[in-house]
Design an enzyme around this catalytic site. Sequence first.
Site, short mmCIF file in Angstrom:
data_model
loop_
_atom_site.label_atom_id
_atom_site.label_comp_id
_atom_site.label_asym_id
_atom_site.label_seq_id
_atom_site.Cartn_x
_atom_site.Cartn_y
_atom_site.Cartn_z
N ASP A 107 -17.55 -4.63 24.56
CA ASP A 107 -18.02 -6.02 24.68
C ASP A 107 -17.70 -6.79 23.41
O ASP A 107 -17.52 -6.20 22.33
CB ASP A 107 -19.55 -6.04 24.88
CG ASP A 107 -19.96 -5.38 26.19
OD1 ASP A 107 -19.11 -5.28 27.09
OD2 ASP A 107 -21.13 -4.97 26.28
N1 URA Z 1 -21.68 -0.24 26.91
C1 URA Z 1 -21.98 -1.55 26.71
O1 URA Z 1 -23.00 -2.03 27.16
N2 URA Z 1 -21.12 -2.28 25.99
C2 URA Z 1 -19.99 -1.79 25.43
O2 URA Z 1 -19.26 -2.52 24.76
C3 URA Z 1 -19.70 -0.44 25.65
C4 URA Z 1 -20.56 0.32 26.40
#
Ligand code: URA
Length: 240
Positions: A107
């Site tokens: 993310d």
């Molecule tokens: N899980 C999440 O919530 N975000 C990420 O970036 C990776 C795994």
Amino acid sequence: MTRNERLDKVLANMGYGSRKDVKKFIKEGLVKVNGAIIQNNEFKVSPYEDEITIRGEEVNYREYIYLMMNKPQGLVSSTDDPLTRTVIDLLTDDYLIYKPFPVGRLDKDTEGLLMISNDGKLAHELLSPKKHVDKKYYAEIDGTVDDEHIEVFKRGIVLDDGYKTLPAELEIIETGVFSKIYLTIQEGKYHQVKRMFEALTMRVVYLKRISMGPLILDESLVPGEYRELTDDEINSLKTR
Ligand code: URA
């Protein structure tokens, strides 16, 4: 690329210009193969074995690149985005010529281990849901994570869309109103770690990936820095 390739094709593939540009500087006598000026575009070379130079500078031929980045917050892990800077924007031109892409996604507000490569086959091996590659995260949680949650994560957690996650391994580093944990998951569903904690009415306030399969984040990389994988790291990924 196989052996015995045309000189103009090798140089164009390496990003030294379009086929037309490359032909021009071959004609001008700027290219040497094993010390001899070659002015014939169609001259056949073995890109891994022959010493090719352009204006005296050696061309190091390779097909694939493998980079480890400590992804910073604020960048998206895609190759291009109309609105936001991407992790690929951090790479220098000598890597961009290989057309690399992020192997998997983190993310925008997640930090940590992100592999970047142009090896589609290896990317598929690492990302295929069937392969169950472990991904380990460090997370800070708004909520009290306690020993009972270890079993809850191990059993799998039902997410907001009804999907039940595969067993995940929770390690508690610190517990309290805010908690610090490691979580190892085998899948890569959208926002998975955040949604697993949301299902337990807790909130992830900081998330960092620290490993993916055998590949461990090099903590000497500050967020935004990257380096090439070592041969051992590449082999560990290919032989897993
Ligand atoms: N899980 C999440 O919530 N975000 C990420 O970036 C990776 C795994």
